[in-house]
Motif scaffolding. Sequence first.
Motif, PDB file in Angstrom:
ATOM      1  N   GLU A  50      50.550 -36.353 -25.827  1.00  0.00           N
ATOM      2  CA  GLU A  50      50.359 -35.607 -24.580  1.00  0.00           C
ATOM      3  C   GLU A  50      50.307 -34.094 -24.811  1.00  0.00           C
ATOM      4  O   GLU A  50      49.829 -33.358 -23.949  1.00  0.00           O
ATOM      5  CB  GLU A  50      51.451 -35.946 -23.574  1.00  0.00           C
ATOM      6  N   LEU A  51      50.796 -33.614 -25.926  1.00  0.00           N
ATOM      7  CA  LEU A  51      50.888 -32.170 -26.133  1.00  0.00           C
ATOM      8  C   LEU A  51      49.556 -31.427 -26.018  1.00  0.00           C
ATOM      9  O   LEU A  51      49.548 -30.291 -25.531  1.00  0.00           O
ATOM     10  CB  LEU A  51      51.596 -31.853 -27.451  1.00  0.00           C
ATOM     11  N   PRO A  52      48.416 -31.992 -26.399  1.00  0.00           N
ATOM     12  CA  PRO A  52      47.173 -31.253 -26.142  1.00  0.00           C
ATOM     13  C   PRO A  52      46.925 -30.965 -24.650  1.00  0.00           C
ATOM     14  O   PRO A  52      46.201 -30.031 -24.311  1.00  0.00           O
ATOM     15  CB  PRO A  52      46.089 -32.168 -26.726  1.00  0.00           C
ATOM     16  N   SER A  53      47.571 -31.738 -23.768  1.00  0.00           N
ATOM     17  CA  SER A  53      47.417 -31.467 -22.335  1.00  0.00           C
ATOM     18  C   SER A  53      48.094 -30.161 -21.938  1.00  0.00           C
ATOM     19  O   SER A  53      47.804 -29.601 -20.877  1.00  0.00           O
ATOM     20  CB  SER A  53      47.956 -32.632 -21.497  1.00  0.00           C
ATOM     21  N   TRP A  54      48.994 -29.666 -22.776  1.00  0.00           N
ATOM     22  CA  TRP A  54      49.614 -28.375 -22.504  1.00  0.00           C
ATOM     23  C   TRP A  54      48.587 -27.244 -22.590  1.00  0.00           C
ATOM     24  O   TRP A  54      48.770 -26.199 -21.981  1.00  0.00           O
ATOM     25  CB  TRP A  54      50.772 -28.117 -23.465  1.00  0.00           C
ATOM     26  N   ILE A  55      47.524 -27.437 -23.331  1.00  0.00           N
ATOM     27  CA  ILE A  55      46.458 -26.431 -23.382  1.00  0.00           C
ATOM     28  C   ILE A  55      45.863 -26.282 -21.988  1.00  0.00           C
ATOM     29  O   ILE A  55      45.743 -25.170 -21.467  1.00  0.00           O
ATOM     30  CB  ILE A  55      45.366 -26.828 -24.406  1.00  0.00           C
ATOM     31  N   THR A  56      45.511 -27.406 -21.380  1.00  0.00           N
ATOM     32  CA  THR A  56      44.947 -27.398 -20.029  1.00  0.00           C
ATOM     33  C   THR A  56      45.942 -26.807 -19.045  1.00  0.00           C
ATOM     34  O   THR A  56      45.590 -25.934 -18.238  1.00  0.00           O
ATOM     35  CB  THR A  56      44.566 -28.825 -19.606  1.00  0.00           C
ATOM     36  N   MET A  57      47.179 -27.275 -19.093  1.00  0.00           N
ATOM     37  CA  MET A  57      48.196 -26.785 -18.163  1.00  0.00           C
ATOM     38  C   MET A  57      48.377 -25.275 -18.299  1.00  0.00           C
ATOM     39  O   MET A  57      48.447 -24.552 -17.303  1.00  0.00           O
ATOM     40  CB  MET A  57      49.523 -27.494 -18.398  1.00  0.00           C
ATOM     41  N   THR A  58      48.441 -24.795 -19.518  1.00  0.00           N
ATOM     42  CA  THR A  58      48.653 -23.367 -19.753  1.00  0.00           C
ATOM     43  C   THR A  58      47.498 -22.538 -19.211  1.00  0.00           C
ATOM     44  O   THR A  58      47.711 -21.501 -18.578  1.00  0.00           O
ATOM     45  CB  THR A  58      48.833 -23.099 -21.258  1.00  0.00           C
ATOM     46  N   LEU A  59      46.288 -23.001 -19.429  1.00  0.00           N
ATOM     47  CA  LEU A  59      45.119 -22.226 -19.018  1.00  0.00           C
ATOM     48  C   LEU A  59      44.819 -22.328 -17.524  1.00  0.00           C
ATOM     49  O   LEU A  59      44.115 -21.483 -16.986  1.00  0.00           O
ATOM     50  CB  LEU A  59      43.898 -22.650 -19.839  1.00  0.00           C
ATOM     51  N   THR A  60      45.342 -23.340 -16.852  1.00  0.00           N
ATOM     52  CA  THR A  60      44.997 -23.541 -15.441  1.00  0.00           C
ATOM     53  C   THR A  60      46.156 -23.251 -14.481  1.00  0.00           C
ATOM     54  O   THR A  60      45.985 -23.390 -13.267  1.00  0.00           O
ATOM     55  CB  THR A  60      44.495 -24.973 -15.187  1.00  0.00           C
ATOM     56  N   THR A  61      47.325 -22.893 -15.010  1.00  0.00           N
ATOM     57  CA  THR A  61      48.473 -22.591 -14.154  1.00  0.00           C
ATOM     58  C   THR A  61      49.133 -21.301 -14.627  1.00  0.00           C
ATOM     59  O   THR A  61      48.818 -20.784 -15.705  1.00  0.00           O
ATOM     60  CB  THR A  61      49.529 -23.719 -14.194  1.00  0.00           C
ATOM     61  N   SER A  62      50.069 -20.834 -13.840  1.00  0.00           N
ATOM     62  CA  SER A  62      50.828 -19.644 -14.232  1.00  0.00           C
ATOM     63  C   SER A  62      52.265 -19.992 -14.614  1.00  0.00           C
ATOM     64  O   SER A  62      52.998 -19.120 -15.059  1.00  0.00           O
ATOM     65  CB  SER A  62      50.834 -18.615 -13.099  1.00  0.00           C
ATOM     66  N   GLU A  63      52.652 -21.271 -14.406  1.00  0.00           N
ATOM     67  CA  GLU A  63      54.009 -21.657 -14.761  1.00  0.00           C
ATOM     68  C   GLU A  63      54.173 -23.165 -14.747  1.00  0.00           C
ATOM     69  O   GLU A  63      53.346 -23.895 -14.193  1.00  0.00           O
ATOM     70  CB  GLU A  63      55.028 -21.034 -13.805  1.00  0.00           C
ATOM     71  N   LEU A  64      55.280 -23.579 -15.355  1.00  0.00           N
ATOM     72  CA  LEU A  64      55.765 -24.949 -15.229  1.00  0.00           C
ATOM     73  C   LEU A  64      57.199 -24.845 -14.747  1.00  0.00           C
ATOM     74  O   LEU A  64      58.035 -24.206 -15.393  1.00  0.00           O
ATOM     75  CB  LEU A  64      55.704 -25.698 -16.560  1.00  0.00           C
ATOM     76  N   ASP A  65      57.462 -25.436 -13.583  1.00  0.00           N
ATOM     77  CA  ASP A  65      58.805 -25.464 -13.018  1.00  0.00           C
ATOM     78  C   ASP A  65      59.284 -26.904 -13.062  1.00  0.00           C
ATOM     79  O   ASP A  65      58.812 -27.757 -12.308  1.00  0.00           O
ATOM     80  CB  ASP A  65      58.786 -24.936 -11.581  1.00  0.00           C
TER      81      ASP A  65
END
Length: 165
Positions: A50-65
Motif C-alpha cells: 500500500e505504501l505507493p499509495s502514499w505518493i497519491t495521498m501526499t500529492l493530492t492532500t495537505s494532511e493526514l489526520d
Amino acid sequence: MQMIQMFLKELDAEAKTTRKMLSIIPDDKYDWQPHPKSMTIRRLATHIAELPSWITMTLTTSELDFASNPYTPEVINNTAELLKYFEKNLADGRAHLEAATEEQLSESWTLRNGKDIYSTTPKSEVLRMAFSQIIHHRAQLGVYLRLLNIPIPGSYGPSADDTSF
C-alpha cells in the motif's frame, strides 16, 4: 535532473526489488509472525504493497489526520492478491507523480492525530519518507522470510542465497 524525475527513477528501481520480495511469500505463511509484538506477514506485506499509495495521498492532500481517517488495511489473502494490490497502488502513485509539478513538492503536508501534530514538512520530504518506508519494511520482510528459511532475492546486488555469490 528535477526531483520528480529522480523520484520516478527511484520508484521504478525500488518497485522491481519490492515485486521480487512480495512474489516469494508462500500463501500458507500469511498469518505467521516472528514474535507476538511483530506484525504478521499479511499485515507487513499489505503495508509494503500500500505504501505507493502514499505518493497519491501526499500529492493530492495537505494532511493526514489519523483521528478523522481511521486506518483500515486492505484484506489480502494470498500472493496473487498482494501483487495485484501492489501494482494498482504503484500505477496510481506513478501516474500522480508524473502529473505533479516541482512546485507541488515544496507545499507543506501535515501528519497529525487530531490536535497532535507529528510533523509538517514539504511534500518532497513526505515522498522521501514513503520511499524509505518501502525499503525499511521490505528489509523487515526479508528477515521474516529468512526465519522461515525462504531464499531471499538480491536487492542491490546478489543475496547470500544467490548461487553466483
